[in-house]
Each structure stands twice: as C-alpha cells, then as structure tokens.
Design a protein around this motif. Structure first.
Motif, PDB file in Angstrom:
ATOM      1  N   ARG A 184       0.514  -1.353   0.182  1.00 35.84           N
ATOM      2  CA  ARG A 184      -0.078  -0.204  -0.157  1.00 35.84           C
ATOM      3  C   ARG A 184       1.016   1.112   0.130  1.00 35.84           C
ATOM      4  O   ARG A 184       0.165   2.448  -0.077  1.00 35.84           O
ATOM      5  N   LYS A 186       4.457   3.147  -1.232  1.00 38.82           N
ATOM      6  CA  LYS A 186       4.779   3.840  -2.431  1.00 38.82           C
ATOM      7  C   LYS A 186       5.662   2.724  -2.673  1.00 38.82           C
ATOM      8  O   LYS A 186       6.138   2.574  -4.326  1.00 38.82           O
ATOM      9  N   THR A 187       6.094   2.124  -2.434  1.00 42.34           N
ATOM     10  CA  THR A 187       7.368   0.735  -2.943  1.00 42.34           C
ATOM     11  C   THR A 187       6.208  -0.290  -3.375  1.00 42.34           C
ATOM     12  O   THR A 187       7.118  -1.143  -4.001  1.00 42.34           O
ATOM     13  N   LEU A 189       4.114   0.020  -5.269  1.00 42.86           N
ATOM     14  CA  LEU A 189       4.295   0.452  -6.765  1.00 42.86           C
ATOM     15  C   LEU A 189       5.114   0.067  -7.409  1.00 42.86           C
ATOM     16  O   LEU A 189       5.519  -0.090  -8.647  1.00 42.86           O
ATOM     17  N   ALA A 190       6.204   0.334  -6.711  1.00 41.08           N
ATOM     18  CA  ALA A 190       7.750  -0.183  -7.711  1.00 41.08           C
ATOM     19  C   ALA A 190       7.597  -1.510  -7.726  1.00 41.08           C
ATOM     20  O   ALA A 190       7.422  -2.449  -8.724  1.00 41.08           O
ATOM     21  N   MET A 192       4.699  -3.821  -7.579  1.00 42.21           N
ATOM     22  CA  MET A 192       3.766  -4.615  -8.445  1.00 42.21           C
ATOM     23  C   MET A 192       3.982  -4.622 -10.064  1.00 42.21           C
ATOM     24  O   MET A 192       4.375  -4.688 -10.669  1.00 42.21           O
ATOM     25  N   ARG A 322      -5.550  -1.411  -4.262  1.00 41.88           N
ATOM     26  CA  ARG A 322      -4.821  -1.308  -5.276  1.00 41.88           C
ATOM     27  C   ARG A 322      -5.665  -0.081  -5.234  1.00 41.88           C
ATOM     28  O   ARG A 322      -6.289   0.843  -4.251  1.00 41.88           O
ATOM     29  N   ARG A 323      -5.388   1.598  -5.924  1.00 41.92           N
ATOM     30  CA  ARG A 323      -4.991   2.977  -6.263  1.00 41.92           C
ATOM     31  C   ARG A 323      -6.969   3.166  -6.190  1.00 41.92           C
ATOM     32  O   ARG A 323      -6.917   3.425  -7.619  1.00 41.92           O
TER      33      ARG A 323
END
Ligand SMILES: Nc1ncnc2c1ncn2[C@@H]1O[C@H](COP(=O)(O)OP(=O)(O)O)[C@@H](O)[C@H]1O
Ligand SMILES: [Mg+2]
Lengths: 329, 241
Positions: A184, A186-187, A189-190, A192, A322-323
């Motif tokens: 969840r 920032k990391t 995102l990296a 995924m 999910r964002r």
C-alpha cells in the motif's frame, strides 16, 4: 465518466464494511479456537500460520521482485539453531532467541547479498541454494553445535501451548501486515511494476537494487522469526532438517498453487498444503510426489494459481491494494 | 538557441554488428523531431542509448548542457528524459491509473498523492478517463499506446521519446495520436518521434531525420525530407535486398 468512478468508490465502501466484518469473524474464530477445537486443530492452525508467514516472504521475493530463492531454509535453520543455543546451551529465555534470530538473519542476509545480488535469474536461485547447503556442511562439522547430533529443544515441552498458538497467530498476521503495508506504500507501486515488467520499471525510475535488497532483508527477518516458532513446534534440530531444501520447496508449492504475486495466494496455499500434508502423512515416501503432481495439474488449469485465477476472473481486491480515484468535490 | 539535446558521432556495436556508426542531430526546445529509417536501422537502439538502457561505444549525448553518456537509467529519467516502447511495456497487473501514478512517483520523485492528482490530468490529456481503472493487461492496442505516452509524461520529462506510437493503429486512431502530440506541443514538450507512418511525420513534426546504415542520412523540413532522393534510396535500397 467521473460517475463511473464514484460508483466504484461507493461500492468499495460497502465492500470494505463487509470485509471488516468477515475479518473480525475470522479473527474471533481463530482466537477462541484453542478452547473449542482441541489440540489437533490447534496444531494444524499453528502450522498453517507459520507456513503462511514464510510463504508470504517467499512470495514477496519471487512474486514481486523476481528474486527466486531456493535457500530460505538458511534463515529457518539459523533461527532454529539460535533457539537451540539460546535456550539449551545458555538457558536463556525464548524471547531472546526471537530477537537474536532476527538480528542474525538481517546481518547474514546483508553479507550474502553482496555476492548473490550480482547473480541474475537462475544463478541467483542456485546461489541461494548453495549458501544454504554450505551452512548445512558447516553446521554438520561444527563441534560447538554438536555436529550432526543437534539438540532437543526441551523448552518447547514446557511452554504453554495456547500461548504458543497465539504467538504463531500473531506471526501470521504480522507477515500479512508487513506485505500489506509495503504494497500500500509507494514501494508497493514499484514492486507491482517490477512484478509485471522489471526492465520497464527501471526505465520508469524504479531503483531495482535497493528495492530488492530491502525486500530481501525484510523477508529474511520474518522468515527467521517464523523459523524460531517452527523449531519450537518441532522441538528438535539437526543440520539435515535445519537446512533442508524441503522448507523452501513447501513455500514454492504454497505460493504457486495459491497464486504468485498476490497476498491471498500464500494464505490459501498454506491451508491447502498443511491439510494435504496431514492426509498424505501416511504415504511418507510418496507425499512429495503427490504434492508435485497436484501442483503440476493445478498450474495447467490455472497458471496463476487459485487466487490469481479468481482475482483476474472477478477483479477481486480483498486486501485493498488497488489505488482508487476520489471523486472531485 | 542552444539545443536541449545534442547527439554527436553516436555509435554502438554488438560484436561485429555496427548498428550505429555516427549519428548526429540536435533537438531544440519545444520541437518535434521525426525519425524515419528502414527496419533494423537502429532507431530503437538509439532510444535505448538515450535512456541509458544501452551504453554508446562512442560519441556524446549532451542533455541540457550536460554530457550524460555515463549516467544511469534512473539519473536520466529524473533529469527529464522519458520514453515510450515500440511494443508497449505497461504494467499489466496494474490499472492504467496506477501505471501513470508509478511514472510520477518513480520517474519524477513525486509523493503518491501528487502523482495521483497528476495522473488524473494526464488521463484527460491522453483521453483515457473511462479506462482509468482498467488493468493495463486488458487494454487494446490503441489504449496501450496512449498509456505508454501517459506513463512517460508522468515522469515530467523535458524530452520525450516516442517509439512508433502510431504503429499498427488505424487511420482514425492515428488522428487521435496526432491530437495528443499537438496537445503536448502546446504544453511545451520536446519530442523525438520515430514512426513509419509518413502522414504522421508530415503532419506532426517540425523536422525529420532519416537514418540508415548507422548514419544520419538527411535532416530537415518534413515534406522536403520525405520526398528527398536520399530517403527514396534508403527505402528502395532496403526493398531490393
Ligand atoms: N541488445 C541487442 N543486442 C544485440 N543486437 C541488438 C540489440 N538490440 C538491437 N540489436 C540489433 O540492432 C539492430 C537495430 O535494431 P533496432 O534498433 O530495433 O531497429 P529499428 O530501427 O527497426 O528500431 C538490429 O539488427 C538488431 O538485431
Ligand atoms: Mg524499432
């Protein structure tokens, strides 16, 4: 168009309420279980929690960062020996073993990261395995740890099994929480992005090395903590079982059948694995073969595992990673 | 006026395959430079070199006054070089929205919140609002190509490199891409645009560079270049082979 999003958000509100209720019910059931379920069920659940925890970590590495390790037994074995030495050799309390195991795991992970992070793909995989094998040879020839005789971990006989059950429950929950927190953030995102396409992630500005190293350190610590608990459960340790590749093979099985690259995968996978192992207990010689056949069949039917299949099919997002787009006010 | 990006004598070899021998060009601020050349001319390789995925064996790349040949992929994206991929490399297990957020967070160093706000603006520009929450793996080719542009924009590039963003699209879809490029031009981007579709080069660029056999053959006003003898020879030469 924006309406579309806000309806999705409205939906997610009821969905998150349902999720909260389900999570609470599951938690309550798990909390009262030792009192209503008996010793057998308690022990099964302990195994599920611990196998799930180490599989979450293997999944964090293999499922997201592409680090396919066959050497996670190194951390379980080290943790087991830390427990044996702390409690048997030095007569110190169990909690100290947990702390020492975590510290030793992170130091050991940092040291081995120097050579093995230079290796790519299958070389990394083999490298991790060789390190675990080297530890086996080392411990089997080390007088200080009584060569291949090992230890009986007698403190395990004296502990309160309900307390131990809750400890394992907490370890299981923490392993999920750790992965959830990372995904969840920032990391996440990296991770995924790396899972989906590592080269593209790098071109988009993700620093692969430090992201992988961070996950490797986290995985080694959590695996070591679960490792201490696994050896409290086993109550004896020898180099052959401590550094056996079977530890990692079960993580691979759990993650692959549950769904690699998902949080839910290791949960489902661990439940199936532990229950199957109980059933296959009487077929000692064949149990790995049967597990292997099951895995192969499942991969042919659902290549992304059970959760991978369900998530794709029904767009599930059980843990809310999910964002979502907030409607403009 | 000094160029924002200046490439001199750029060369790369893979063993005995001298893909680029000496490529030279300048890109000026807010300019769209088209790049044409036969298949295998090394156009994609050139973008890989500019973004740091491949290292040039000779020559210089000056970006905003700095020589960047030795800089890492990460440093270059943070300095402001963004790109799209010829074969879209979107993050398939993430939604379009998340793809663009990732571009902002890692390519531009933004907070996730700021990157999310930016992503909504970019979704507008690339016309993908209705697909914001669709997984990239489920998008059609046109949307993947648009998403590539969106993710590249999210890293706040000064120079953006397009690798055949219109390749494989229908005529009306290409018109849509041209619209996006026109918008980006207004926003002040400088663009290098590799494309085979002649129409896009004529309508969408300020100058066109043709490269073949590892060198820059001709560079200038689009209509002039596209109808030049040099370009004709380059393409006919390939056809003869
Ligand atoms: N990583 C690589 N290693 C070796 N050869 C490569 C590599 N990348 C591209 N090439 C070669 O470089 C040449 C140019 O390819 P490319 O840049 O993709 O051409 P195009 O102009 O069509 O984009 C081709 O002959 C290709 O085989
Ligand atoms: Mg190409």
């Amino acid at each position: 168009m924006k309406n579309n999003h806000s309806s999705l958000r409205a939906q997610s509100k009821t969905a998150s309420l349902i999720k909260l209720i389900v999570a609470a019910v599951i938690l309550i059931v798990l909390i009262v279980m030792p009192f209503v379920g008996g010793a057998y069920i308690r022990n099964i659940l302990i195994l599920i929690f611990l196998y799930m925890a180490v599989s979450q970590m293997w999944n964090l590495l293999a499922g997201y960062t592409g680090l396919v390790s066959l050497g996670m037994q190194a951390f379980i074995g080290l943790a087991g020996y830390v427990l044996a030495l702390t409690t048997q050799q030095y007569g110190k309390p169990i909690w100290l073993a947990f702390i020492l195991a975590a510290v030793i795991a992170v130091v050991f992970a940092l040291i081995i990261s120097l050579p093995i992070f230079k290796m790519k793909g299958v070389y990394f995989t083999i490298g991790t395995w060789i390190i675990a094998e080297a530890l086996y040879v080392f411990f089997a020839n080390w007088a200080f740890v009584k060569y291949s005789i090992g230890y009986n971990i007698t403190v395990a006989y004296r502990m309160n099994l309900n307390t131990f059950y809750y400890l394992c429950l907490v370890i299981g929950i923490v392993s999920i929480a750790v992965v959830l927190f990372i995904l969840r953030s920032k990391t996440g995102l990296a991770l995924m992005a790396m899972r989906d396409n590592e080269d593209a992630a790098e071109v988009r500005g993700v620093r692969l090395y430090r992201t992988k190293l961070m996950c490797f350190l986290i995985a080694s610590v959590v695996t070591a903590i679960a490792g201490v608990a696994l050896y409290l459960n086993l109550a004896y340790i020898r180099p052959t079982n401590a550094f056996s590749i079977e530890w990692t093979v079960s993580m691979v099985f759990i993650v692959i059948i549950g769904g690699i690259g998902t949080i839910e995968g290791p949960i489902i996978g661990a439940i199936i694995y532990v229950l199957l192992s109980q059933i296959l207990y009487n077929f000692a010689g064949y149990s790995n073969l049967i597990l292997g056949i099951i895995a192969v069949i499942l991969i042919m039917v659902a290549p992304k595992g059970i959760m991978g299949y369900l998530e794709e099919r029904f767009a599930w997002d059980i843990f809310g990673i999910r964002r979502r787009i907030k409607p403009k006010s | 006026m000094t160029p924002i990006l200046s490439v001199k004598d750029l060369a790369i070899s893979f063993g005995s395959n001298h893909v680029l021998r000496s490529i030279n060009f300048d890109l000026y601020e807010n300019e769209v430079l088209g790049v044409v050349g036969p298949n295998g001319a090394g156009k994609t390789v050139m973008l890989d070199i500019l973004t740091g995925v491949l290292k040039n064996t000779a020559g210089t790349i000056t970006f905003m006054g700095q020589e960047i040949s030795k800089k890492s992929i990460y440093e270059r994206v943070r300095m402001g070089i963004g790109r799209t991929f010829q074969i879209p490399k979107s993050f398939e297990g993430m939604t379009a929205y998340e793809n663009i957020i990732t571009g902002g967070v890692y390519g531009a160093g933004m907070s996730e919140k700021a990157a999310a706000a930016q992503a909504e603006e970019i979704l507008d520009i690339i016309g993908m609002n209705e697909h914001a929450l669709t997984f990239a793996g489920k998008l059609g080719l046109l949307d993947r190509k648009r998403l590539e542009i969106g993710v590249a924009m999210a890293s706040k590039p000064k120079v953006i490199l397009f690798d055949e963003v219109a390749g494989g699209l229908t005529e009306s879809e290409i018109a849509g891409v041209l619209e996006i490029v026109a918008k980006m031009r207004k926003l002040g981007y400088s663009i290098i645009w590799i494309e085979h579709v002649i129409q896009t080069m004529l309508k969408g660029t300020d100058r066109v560079l043709c490269m073949a056999n590892g060198v820059d053959v001709i560079c200038g006003e689009p209509a002039m270049v596209m109808s030049s003898r040099e370009v004709e020879e380059v393409y006919l030469g390939v056809k003869k082979k």
